[in-house]
Every structure is written in structure tokens, then in C-alpha cells.
Design a protein around this motif. Structure first.
Motif, PDB file in Angstrom:
ATOM      1  N   ASN A   1     -15.284  80.253 106.111  1.00 46.34           N
ATOM      2  CA  ASN A   1     -15.732  81.770 106.869  1.00 46.34           C
ATOM      3  C   ASN A   1     -16.062  81.354 108.805  1.00 46.34           C
ATOM      4  N   ARG A   2     -15.667  80.191 108.681  1.00 51.57           N
ATOM      5  CA  ARG A   2     -16.531  80.124 110.335  1.00 51.57           C
ATOM      6  C   ARG A   2     -17.046  80.381 110.741  1.00 51.57           C
ATOM      7  N   ASN A   3     -18.460  81.213 109.731  1.00 50.83           N
ATOM      8  CA  ASN A   3     -19.517  81.236 109.446  1.00 50.83           C
ATOM      9  C   ASN A   3     -20.150  82.766 110.295  1.00 50.83           C
ATOM     10  N   HIS A   4     -19.246  82.977 109.526  1.00 53.92           N
ATOM     11  CA  HIS A   4     -19.192  84.714 110.200  1.00 53.92           C
ATOM     12  C   HIS A   4     -18.165  85.674 109.459  1.00 53.92           C
ATOM     13  N   PHE A   5     -19.360  86.685 109.101  1.00 52.91           N
ATOM     14  CA  PHE A   5     -18.943  87.603 108.402  1.00 52.91           C
ATOM     15  C   PHE A   5     -18.830  89.245 108.482  1.00 52.91           C
ATOM     16  N   PRO A   6     -17.628  89.666 109.175  1.00 51.02           N
ATOM     17  CA  PRO A   6     -17.053  90.648 109.648  1.00 51.02           C
ATOM     18  C   PRO A   6     -18.278  92.002 108.960  1.00 51.02           C
ATOM     19  N   GLU A   7     -17.439  91.872 107.744  1.00 51.79           N
ATOM     20  CA  GLU A   7     -19.409  92.988 107.139  1.00 51.79           C
ATOM     21  C   GLU A   7     -20.095  93.805 107.313  1.00 51.79           C
ATOM     22  N   LEU A   8     -21.068  92.000 107.070  1.00 47.03           N
ATOM     23  CA  LEU A   8     -22.779  92.189 107.108  1.00 47.03           C
ATOM     24  C   LEU A   8     -22.701  92.009 108.575  1.00 47.03           C
ATOM     25  N   GLU A   9     -21.591  92.164 109.359  1.00 46.51           N
ATOM     26  CA  GLU A   9     -21.797  92.351 111.281  1.00 46.51           C
ATOM     27  C   GLU A   9     -21.642  94.208 111.361  1.00 46.51           C
ATOM     28  N   SER A  10     -21.099  94.518 110.850  1.00 49.43           N
ATOM     29  CA  SER A  10     -20.647  96.312 110.299  1.00 49.43           C
ATOM     30  C   SER A  10     -22.288  97.269 109.978  1.00 49.43           C
ATOM     31  N   ALA A  11     -22.447  96.714 109.366  1.00 50.12           N
ATOM     32  CA  ALA A  11     -23.544  96.542 108.574  1.00 50.12           C
ATOM     33  C   ALA A  11     -25.393  96.901 108.986  1.00 50.12           C
ATOM     34  N   ALA A  12     -25.167  95.645 109.863  1.00 49.48           N
ATOM     35  CA  ALA A  12     -26.002  95.438 110.839  1.00 49.48           C
ATOM     36  C   ALA A  12     -25.837  96.517 112.020  1.00 49.48           C
ATOM     37  N   GLU A  13     -24.461  96.457 112.706  1.00 53.05           N
ATOM     38  CA  GLU A  13     -24.664  97.954 113.650  1.00 53.05           C
ATOM     39  C   GLU A  13     -24.607  98.637 113.075  1.00 53.05           C
ATOM     40  N   LYS A  14     -24.363  99.526 112.242  1.00 55.48           N
ATOM     41  CA  LYS A  14     -24.641 100.970 111.527  1.00 55.48           C
ATOM     42  C   LYS A  14     -26.237 100.934 112.041  1.00 55.48           C
ATOM     43  N   ILE A  15     -26.905 100.046 110.705  1.00 56.86           N
ATOM     44  CA  ILE A  15     -28.279 100.687 111.382  1.00 56.86           C
ATOM     45  C   ILE A  15     -28.407 100.144 113.278  1.00 56.86           C
ATOM     46  N   ARG A  16     -27.932  99.752 113.627  1.00 56.37           N
ATOM     47  CA  ARG A  16     -28.680  99.219 114.700  1.00 56.37           C
ATOM     48  C   ARG A  16     -28.487 100.845 115.157  1.00 56.37           C
ATOM     49  N   TYR A  17     -27.392 101.629 115.425  1.00 54.49           N
ATOM     50  CA  TYR A  17     -26.336 102.832 115.967  1.00 54.49           C
ATOM     51  C   TYR A  17     -27.474 103.930 115.563  1.00 54.49           C
ATOM     52  N   ASP A  18     -27.707 103.935 114.051  1.00 53.42           N
ATOM     53  CA  ASP A  18     -28.563 104.800 113.314  1.00 53.42           C
ATOM     54  C   ASP A  18     -30.229 105.151 114.413  1.00 53.42           C
ATOM     55  N   VAL A  19     -30.211 103.693 114.130  1.00 52.19           N
ATOM     56  CA  VAL A  19     -31.768 104.103 114.519  1.00 52.19           C
ATOM     57  C   VAL A  19     -32.240 103.681 115.665  1.00 52.19           C
ATOM     58  N   ALA A  20     -31.510 103.231 116.811  1.00 55.88           N
ATOM     59  CA  ALA A  20     -30.963 102.922 118.568  1.00 55.88           C
ATOM     60  C   ALA A  20     -32.792 102.590 118.158  1.00 55.88           C
ATOM     61  N   PHE A  21     -33.285 101.426 117.377  1.00 54.99           N
ATOM     62  CA  PHE A  21     -34.889 100.787 118.300  1.00 54.99           C
ATOM     63  C   PHE A  21     -34.316  99.716 119.529  1.00 54.99           C
ATOM     64  N   SER A  22     -34.999  99.783 120.797  1.00 52.80           N
ATOM     65  CA  SER A  22     -35.415  98.747 121.755  1.00 52.80           C
ATOM     66  C   SER A  22     -36.266  97.165 120.601  1.00 52.80           C
ATOM     67  N   VAL A  23     -35.932  95.871 121.723  1.00 53.47           N
ATOM     68  CA  VAL A  23     -36.389  95.478 121.571  1.00 53.47           C
ATOM     69  C   VAL A  23     -37.939  95.314 120.901  1.00 53.47           C
ATOM     70  N   ASP A  24     -38.637  95.956 121.740  1.00 52.98           N
ATOM     71  CA  ASP A  24     -40.195  95.674 121.807  1.00 52.98           C
ATOM     72  C   ASP A  24     -40.417  97.211 120.378  1.00 52.98           C
ATOM     73  N   ASP A  25     -39.619  97.517 119.381  1.00 54.25           N
ATOM     74  CA  ASP A  25     -40.296  98.349 118.408  1.00 54.25           C
ATOM     75  C   ASP A  25     -39.493  98.476 117.551  1.00 54.25           C
ATOM     76  N   THR A  26     -38.960  96.827 116.865  1.00 54.12           N
ATOM     77  CA  THR A  26     -37.978  96.789 116.133  1.00 54.12           C
ATOM     78  C   THR A  26     -38.963  96.106 115.206  1.00 54.12           C
TER      79      THR A  26
END
Length: 445
Positions: A128-153
Motif C-alpha cells: 500500500n506504499r505505506n499510505h492509507f487514504p481512508e484513515l487519512e480521511s477519517a483523521a481529517e474529518k475529526i480535525r475539521y469537526d473539532v478545529a483544534f490547534s497544536v497548542d490545545d491538541t
């Protein structure tokens, strides 16, 4: 056909004999002129299989009179079954050779042919060339839902686990949980993190558990695709996929790749910007393989002071990435003598493959005074042609004839002669030995 496609008959002949690549324009003409589906004309795995054939034929076993590139392409087109059989046979030979080399006692016959779950999982990630698009999408969805920055991760991830899933997070003392880094009780909904973890690793462990809970279906999908032959590898694969999710959550793909390219792959800067450790950043760089947004194709190794490879991730087909790590000439071992200092190095394998590598130490959590100095060495590597994109290579003179350090995979398989650091008689050749002359090693005059 030449008249229909408005090209010369000689060009058609070159296409038929695999001496020219099928261009986009020619593909369109073929589709329009003959009504064929362009997908039927392209072999999706052709490039990977050709790379696998070329890699297999770099084995010292075939060091003389090997087929050229045209012959390899012809074999894939005209005898694909034979090519597959050859790759299967060579793969079995390599597995057998490796198991025979590393067995400390005489093994039972069945032990030689068993493939470990670790090897199967590694092959799955590599395919899979060490890349899993569905997991990337699942993680990005959480980032967009929560919209947190690095200092409050850390706080936001704790809140999400608590509010959405009722998971309580607390720190556990060494006396309570020993040398465990994380203990998650799904039935009680309690996550205990070791007090020995630093901030970056606490965030990573929380993100890992969030992946197990929130990306359950996605992880299950990949586990089904992996089709592991033995149940004992399922937990390991699940853990590795959850680790992938955690890295994607902490270091979102687009932002991370942009920062990596802009900084010329400055790992310290990336670690600071995304609140991650050096090792986490190094591992994440190997996953930048999204179609249309490719990073440098890195491989990753982590070794201990005895030279054991404890972690290996690879988006490439390189022999060094697959089997390397045991050559003392490689600076991944020298890094253990210079803690926290990045060592860039250009290296060349006996078959002529050239790489640029970056080596540095990574510290492990310390639980008590008896567990001090648990450093490991981490190495990132890529083809030398990508070095111009990496800031660590800028101080080197790329036209220097002595730029590349000659290294090998390991002494058992290395055909280099007159190597003062040789520790084993090579299996692939006989070295000359005269009783009246002592060479640089005990294996060669």
C-alpha cells in the motif's frame, strides 16, 4: 493502425515491442479510434511488478548476465505467469536464507517455512506504499469537526473521548502500571497513561485510542484487505493501523506536506510545529504518498545498539529499506555515539543503488534509574536523486567522487572485498585466503 493513429509504422513496432511508453495522447487516440476502454490497456500493477523483478535480479545470485529492461518488460507482457512464479520462488529463497542466517539453534523443518506476522504486516504496508487514504480521511474529518490547534491538541482529544465516548483519562504511576505506556479498558471506558510519557507521546497514545474507537470500521476494512493467514497477527496489524491514524490526526496530510516541502524536510522544525517527537515526524514522512500530492519517498528504520531493527516502514522497493540495517559503515550506528545530532550521509550499495540517509537518536521513556540510556537510532532514507529537495544535503558537493560511503545489506550478503569491518564470510562468494598473508580481515588475505 499507423495511418489511423497518424504515426509511423516504425513507432507502432516500437510500441508493440515495449520499446516506447504509451503516452496520454496515444492512449486517447486508441480509445477514440478503436472504442476500447483505456483501463483495459493499462496494467495497474505493471510498474510495481517491473520494480519487483528488477529488485530481485539485483540479488548477488544473478550478478552476471542478467536480463535487460526490455527483456523484463517483455516477460511481464508475454509470460506474466512465469514472472510471478519467479518472484514467488525468489521471495521464498530470501525468506529461507534469512531464517537460516538468524536461527541460533538447528530449527525444525516447519520453522523454516513459517512467515512471521511481522513480515506479513510489513509486506501489507509496503504493498500500500505505506499510505492509507481512508484513515487519512477519517483523521481529517475529526480535525475539521473539532478545529483544534497544536497548542490545545491534548485537551481537545481528551474532551472528545470523554464527551462522545465516555472515556475517562488519567495518569498512572510506575508503581501502578509498571512499564506499560498505555492501558485501555474498553468495558470500563478508562484510559490510563504512564507518567513516564512526555507530552508528545501522551497525545499520540490518546490519538491511538481515539482511532481504535472512532475509526473502527475503517481499520476493520484494511484488516480484511490484508487477509492475514494467522490470527496471531491481527492485534499487531490493528495496532499499526491505529498508530497510522494517530500520526495522521496529529500531522494532517496537506499541512504537514506543505511544511515539509517549505522547510526542505527540517525534522526539528516539523516536530516543533506539529507538537510531535522526532521519531513520530520521521515515521509520518514515509506516508506522504497521496496521488497528486507526493512527498519524498522515504523509508524508515529504527535500530538498537546491537544492530537489531525494531521498526521498519517502507514506501519503496529498495533492498536497503527491506533488509538493511546491519552494516557498520552506515551512520545509523554512529548516531548512537552522538545523541540528538543529525547525521546526513550518502551511501552506495554493492549493486550500485545510491541513497541519501538521515540518522539520529530517539529516546525511549525512562521508568526508573535501571532503565536509563535506552536510546535507539532512527534512519530515514531516499534515492540520492531526491537529495536536492532536502536541506540536510545542501552542504555536500554532489559531484564529489568520494561522496558515497560503500555499505552493504549485511556481511552475510555483501560481496565487497577488502572490507576491514567484515564480520562474516559472505554466502554469495568465496574470498581468497592465503596462509602466508593476513589481509584486513580474518576472512580474506
Amino acid at each position: 493502425m499507423a495511418a489511423t493513429l497518424a504515426v509511423s509504422t516504425a513507432y507502432i513496432n516500437l510500441l508493440e515491442n515495449n520499446q516506447r511508453s504509451l503516452s496520454v495522447q496515444m492512449l486517447v487516440k486508441l480509445t477514440e479510434s478503436y472504442g476500447v476502454d483505456w483501463r483495459d490497456l493499462l496494467k495497474e500493477d505493471g510498474g510495481a511488478r517491473l520494480a519487483d523483478l528488477r529488485q530481485a535480479l539485483r540479488d548477488p545470485l544473478f550478478r552476471e548476465n542478467g536480463p535487460d529492461l526490455q527483456e523484463l518488460r517483455s516477460s511481464l507482457d508475454h509470460a506474466p505467469g512465469l514472472a510471478d512464479a519467479f518472484l514467488t520462488l525468489h521471495g521464498a529463497y530470501r525468506q529461507l536464507l534469512e531464517k537460516m542466517m538468524w536461527q541460533k539453534s538447528k530449527p525444525r523443518e516447519t520453522e523454516l517455512i513459517i512467515t512471521s506476522p511481522e513480515s506479513t504486516i510489513h509486506d501489507f504496508f509496503r504493498r500500500n506504499r505505506n499510505h492509507f487514504p481512508e484513515l487519512e480521511s477519517a483523521a481529517e474529518k475529526i480535525r475539521y469537526d473539532v478545529a483544534f490547534s497544536v497548542d490545545d491538541t491534548y485537551g481537545m482529544l481528551k474532551s472528545r473521548l470523554s464527551q462522545r465516548f465516555g472515556v475517562t483519562i488519567r495518569l498512572g504511576t510506575i508503581a501502578e502500571i509498571g512499564d506499560s505506556l498505555r492501558i485501555y479498558d474498553g468495558s470500563e471506558r478508562v484510559l490510563v497513561l504512564s507518567e513516564a510519557l512526555d507530552h508528545q507521546n501522551r497525545v499520540f497514545q490518546i490519538a491511538h485510542v481515539l482511532g481504535l474507537i472512532e475509526a473502527t470500521d475503517t481499520i476493520a476494512l484494511y484488516m480484511e484487505r490484508a487477509a492475514l493467514p494467522e490470527a496471531r497477527g491481527h492485534a499487531r496489524l490493528q495496532a499499526e493501523l491505529a498508530n497510522y491514524f494517530a500520526a495522521a490526526l496529529m500531522m494532517p496530510y496537506e499541512d504537514f506536506l506543505s511544511a515539509a516541502e517549505t522547510s526542505k524536510y527540517d525534522l526539528d522544525l516539523l516536530a516543533a510545529r506539529f507538537g510531535a517527537s522526532y521519531e513520530q515526524v520521521a515515521h509520518r514522512l514515509t506516508t506522504m504518498q497521496r496521488e497528486g500530492a507526493l512527498g519524498v519517498p522515504f523509508f524508515f528504520l529504527r535500530v538498537d545498539r546491537a544492530g537489531n531493527v525494531s521498526k521498519r516502514f517502507n514506501a519503496t522497493s529498495f533492498m536497503l529499506a527491506e533488509h538493511g540495517g546491519a552494516c557498520p559503515r552506515w551512520d545509523v550506528h554512529a548516531a548512537l555515539r552522538t545523541p540528538d545530532v543529525t547525521l546526513p550521509q550518502f551511501v552506495e550499495l554493492p549493486d550500485g543503488e545510491r541513497f541519501f540517509t538521515i540518522s539520529r537518536t530517539a529516546n525511549r521513556p525512562v521508568f526508573h534509574r535501571a532503565a536509563q540510556d535506552r536510546r535507539l537510532a532512527v534512519a530515514l532514507g531516499c534515492e540520492a536523486r531526491h537529495a536536492q529537495r532536502i536541506g540536510y544535503a545542501q552542504s555536500f558537493k554532489l559531484d564529489d567522487p568520494d561522496l558515497y560511503a560503500p555499505i552493504g545489506i549485511n556481511c552475510h550478503l555483501c560481496p565487497r572485498k577488502s572490507c576491514a569491518l567484515r564480520a562474516h564470510q559472505p554466502l554469495v562468494m568465496d574470498l581468497p585466503l592465503e596462509i602466508g598473508r593476513r589481509g584486513s580481515t580474518r576472512y580474506e588475505s
